[in-house]
Design an enzyme around this catalytic site. Structure first.
Site, PDB file in Angstrom:
ATOM      1  CB  VAL A 102      46.132  27.424  35.094  1.00  0.00           C
ATOM      2  CG1 VAL A 102      44.638  27.376  34.828  1.00  0.00           C
ATOM      3  CG2 VAL A 102      46.851  26.342  34.299  1.00  0.00           C
ATOM      4  CB  CYS A 103      43.498  31.055  36.783  1.00  0.00           C
ATOM      5  SG  CYS A 103      42.243  32.132  37.510  1.00  0.00           S
ATOM      6  CB  ALA A 104      45.536  33.490  40.370  1.00  0.00           C
ATOM      7  CB  THR A 122      45.426  36.187  34.164  1.00  0.00           C
ATOM      8  OG1 THR A 122      45.052  35.391  35.309  1.00  0.00           O
ATOM      9  CG2 THR A 122      44.922  37.605  34.360  1.00  0.00           C
TER      10      THR A 122
END
Length: 297
Positions: A102-104, A122
């Site tokens: 998730v994300c970073a 991302t």
């Protein structure tokens, strides 16, 4: 029982963690959730400390490893997972398991060598940097999530919920995922290729209160006929002033903005199985001709 191991880095974002965790927490699914970290207490980006195990559970190929994102104005400046953790993530994938970010968290998968030769995404603020750091990966910009084999990456924050629901649908069927989404009061299950920012958000970066009031009305009634006089009355200004201020703040006419909202909603319906004709009617067009013209643009 399928296990889901969440790998918590210092500064982990609460929603990156809690959103997918809430999906997998559903009683009917019967998943066994674990929280692992390099220290037994992890400070989140929002300041709430959380407890975690420093010992990983025994995982099989049916289990999931999820790496939530952390506060990351820069991936290079904020990465904080050690090589042993990266090796565990890689080993799970090598043994046939699925790895999710998730994300970073995509940066952890990149450092573990799992993005090479794969498509990934991302958060939009980090896409360029991710592409520079992992040139062997294909970074797909402005989408909610990407699944490439047994590696799944998402844009982060709320999109972690979308990815988790997709994984539930893949494993248990769309009806089960729909029931989980309903229990979470998720307004709509979004497909991975939908934009990270909706048309409503893309044109809200201005500071004109009058235009925001007009947009509030269009947002809630975009499928209705909305003549300029109606918009002007809601904003307390003349129709000419609405046109002038709206164009200056958004670069669009009110009608063009309304059409963008209709188009975006229609595309969502079509992705979920609606015909062009039924989607056109649902968003307020009398027939499908205008919708087809807008899609062709």
């Amino acid at each position: 029982m399928t296990r889901v191991a969440f790998v918590l880095a210092p500064g982990v974002h609460l929603l990156d963690l809690a959103g997918p965790a809430q999906v997998f927490f559903d009683d009917v699914l019967g998943y066994d959730l674990h929280w692992v970290a390099e220290h037994d207490e992890v400070n989140t980006a929002q300041g709430l400390p959380v407890r975690a195990d420093t010992t990983w559970p025994t995982l099989t190929a049916d289990d999931l490893v999820v790496v939530p994102g952390w506060r990351s104005p820069s991936l290079a400046a904020t990465f904080a997972l050690g090589q042993a953790t990266l090796d565990r993530i890689r080993a799970h994938h090598d043994s046939g398991g699925m790895v999710v970010s998730v994300c970073a968290g995509a940066d952890a998968l990149g450092k573990a060598g799992l993005l090479d030769g794969r498509r990934a995404t991302t958060h939009h603020d980090l896409q360029d940097e991710l592409a520079r750091r992992y040139p062997k990966a294909t970074v797909v910009r402005d989408v909610l999530y990407v699944v490439d084999g047994r590696v799944a990456t998402s844009a982060g924050i709320a999109s972690g919920i979308d990815l988790a629901l997709h994984l539930v649908a893949t494993r248990h069927g769309p009806a089960v995922a729909a029931r989980v989404a309903r229990s979470m009061v998720v307004y709509a299950r979004r497909n991975g290729d939908e934009h990270q920012a909706s048309a409503m958000l893309r044109h809200r970066s201005h500071v004109d209160d009058t235009v925001h009031r007009v947009q509030d009305l269009i947002d809630t009634r975009f499928s209705d006929p909305l003549p300029l006089t109606t918009l002007a009355g809601a904003a307390g200004v003349s129709a000419r002033t609405v046109t002038r201020l709206f164009g200056r703040a958004t670069g669009l006419t009110p009608l063009r903005y309304q059409h963008l909202l209709r188009l975006e909603r229609a595309e969502h319906l079509i992705r979920h199985g609606a015909t062009v004709e039924s989607a056109a009617r649902a968003v307020g067009f009398e027939d499908a001709r205008m919708l087809r013209r807008l899609r062709a643009r």
